[in-house]
Design an enzyme around this catalytic site. Structure first.
Site, PDB file in Angstrom:
ATOM      1  N   PRO A  14      -2.334  -1.896   1.993  1.00  0.00           N
ATOM      2  CA  PRO A  14      -2.674  -0.474   2.097  1.00  0.00           C
ATOM      3  C   PRO A  14      -2.228   0.250   0.825  1.00  0.00           C
ATOM      4  O   PRO A  14      -1.035   0.414   0.579  1.00  0.00           O
ATOM      5  CB  PRO A  14      -1.885  -0.007   3.318  1.00  0.00           C
ATOM      6  CG  PRO A  14      -0.745  -0.971   3.432  1.00  0.00           C
ATOM      7  CD  PRO A  14      -1.219  -2.276   2.883  1.00  0.00           C
ATOM      8  N   ASP A  36       1.544  -0.984  -3.015  1.00  0.00           N
ATOM      9  CA  ASP A  36       1.411  -1.536  -1.669  1.00  0.00           C
ATOM     10  C   ASP A  36       2.361  -0.744  -0.757  1.00  0.00           C
ATOM     11  O   ASP A  36       3.577  -0.893  -0.843  1.00  0.00           O
ATOM     12  CB  ASP A  36       1.790  -3.017  -1.701  1.00  0.00           C
ATOM     13  CG  ASP A  36       1.724  -3.699  -0.339  1.00  0.00           C
ATOM     14  OD1 ASP A  36       1.555  -2.994   0.669  1.00  0.00           O
ATOM     15  OD2 ASP A  36       1.867  -4.937  -0.294  1.00  0.00           O
ATOM     16  N   HIS A  37       1.784   0.061   0.128  1.00  0.00           N
ATOM     17  CA  HIS A  37       2.588   0.987   0.929  1.00  0.00           C
ATOM     18  C   HIS A  37       3.438   0.281   1.981  1.00  0.00           C
ATOM     19  O   HIS A  37       4.347   0.877   2.566  1.00  0.00           O
ATOM     20  CB  HIS A  37       1.669   2.016   1.609  1.00  0.00           C
ATOM     21  CG  HIS A  37       2.298   3.352   1.792  1.00  0.00           C
ATOM     22  ND1 HIS A  37       3.662   3.550   1.877  1.00  0.00           N
ATOM     23  CD2 HIS A  37       1.746   4.591   1.907  1.00  0.00           C
ATOM     24  CE1 HIS A  37       3.922   4.838   2.047  1.00  0.00           C
ATOM     25  NE2 HIS A  37       2.770   5.485   2.057  1.00  0.00           N
ATOM     26  N   ARG A  38       3.177  -0.980   2.252  1.00  0.00           N
ATOM     27  CA  ARG A  38       3.980  -1.711   3.222  1.00  0.00           C
ATOM     28  C   ARG A  38       5.389  -1.954   2.692  1.00  0.00           C
ATOM     29  O   ARG A  38       6.352  -2.063   3.462  1.00  0.00           O
ATOM     30  CB  ARG A  38       3.326  -3.052   3.564  1.00  0.00           C
ATOM     31  CG  ARG A  38       1.940  -2.942   4.198  1.00  0.00           C
ATOM     32  CD  ARG A  38       1.291  -4.301   4.302  1.00  0.00           C
ATOM     33  NE  ARG A  38       1.222  -4.963   2.999  1.00  0.00           N
ATOM     34  CZ  ARG A  38       0.831  -6.225   2.825  1.00  0.00           C
ATOM     35  NH1 ARG A  38       0.466  -6.954   3.874  1.00  0.00           N
ATOM     36  NH2 ARG A  38       0.788  -6.750   1.616  1.00  0.00           N
ATOM     37  N   LEU A  39       5.515  -2.066   1.370  1.00  0.00           N
ATOM     38  CA  LEU A  39       6.810  -2.326   0.745  1.00  0.00           C
ATOM     39  C   LEU A  39       7.371  -1.107   0.044  1.00  0.00           C
ATOM     40  O   LEU A  39       8.585  -0.882   0.059  1.00  0.00           O
ATOM     41  CB  LEU A  39       6.669  -3.483  -0.255  1.00  0.00           C
ATOM     42  CG  LEU A  39       7.933  -3.840  -1.060  1.00  0.00           C
ATOM     43  CD1 LEU A  39       9.010  -4.405  -0.135  1.00  0.00           C
ATOM     44  CD2 LEU A  39       7.607  -4.833  -2.169  1.00  0.00           C
TER      45      LEU A  39
END
Length: 224
Positions: free
Chosen positions: A30, A194-197
């Site tokens: 994302p 990467d918005h997950r990290l």
């Protein structure tokens, strides 16, 4: 449909690799992007001064040398995603990918251990590898193992972009055209993550810290 009015375009070779990487980047990661305007008057002055001494330093070479120092403060940005194990691997070395436009499409070659090289060395390496990339003469090890990528679309003319992450990395820096306003020179930077990290606050602090180093000539302590 009459013959000759359509053409089927299949992805092969390098274009297929890019196709797969970009697809994975958008399907799996994302994305979000933060942007910042930077006064690059001092940076341009440094590049001009180096040129006057027959020491060529490019905008991308300048940034490729500075970025690792900022990445050391933000280790999550210098990571790759291992899809098989579903983990992130934080890299303790700084291999900067450089995106280049070629007749066969986008390619990314790697400046390995950029934090250990001078701006002149990096600029010369970029020039050499970009030339060979356009001739499809890069070796496999020259396009592998990047940990963070810089894409300079400003060499073509764009003033802003939202780059797609160079999978499996987790962040990419977009560099754009230099504009002049009231006697000063400005440029927009964009950072896609990467918005997950990576949270928005971390990405924003990174790009603000990068802006500070570019704008403050007293902070430029790197070997030209």
């Amino acid at each position: 449909m009459a013959p000759g009015r359509e053409e089927i375009l299949e992805m092969h070779g390098l274009r297929r690799i890019i196709f797969d990487k970009m697809t994975k980047a958008k399907q799996i990661m994302p994305h979000f992007t933060v942007m910042e305007e930077v006064d690059v008057t001092s940076m341009v002055s440094i590049l001009d001064s180096a040129k006057a001494r027959n020491r060529k330093v490019t905008v991308t070479g300048f940034l490729a040398r500075i970025v690792p120092s900022i990445l050391k403060q933000y280790p999550y940005l210098n990571a790759i995603y291992d899809e098989t194990r579903r983990v992130y691997i934080l890299k303790k070395y700084y291999n900067i990918g450089i995106a280049v436009d070629t007749p066969d499409g986008l390619n990314v070659f790697v400046i390995k251990d950029a934090d250990r090289k001078s701006m002149v060395e990096i600029s010369a390496e970029i020039s050499d590898k970009a030339s060979r990339a356009r001739e499809n003469k890069l070796q496999l090890d020259e396009v592998q193992d990047s940990t963070f990528t810089i894409t300079n679309v400003g060499t073509i003319g764009g003033i802003m972009s939202t780059p797609i992450i160079n999978y499996p990395e987790v962040a990419i820096l977009g560099v754009h055209r230099i504009l002049e306003r009231e006697g000063r020179k400005y440029m927009y930077l964009s950072l896609s993550c990467d918005h997950r990290l990576i949270d928005g606050a971390v990405a924003t602090r990174f790009i603000v810290d990068l802006k500070k180093v570019i704008e403050d000539p007293n902070a430029i302590i790197y070997e030209i």
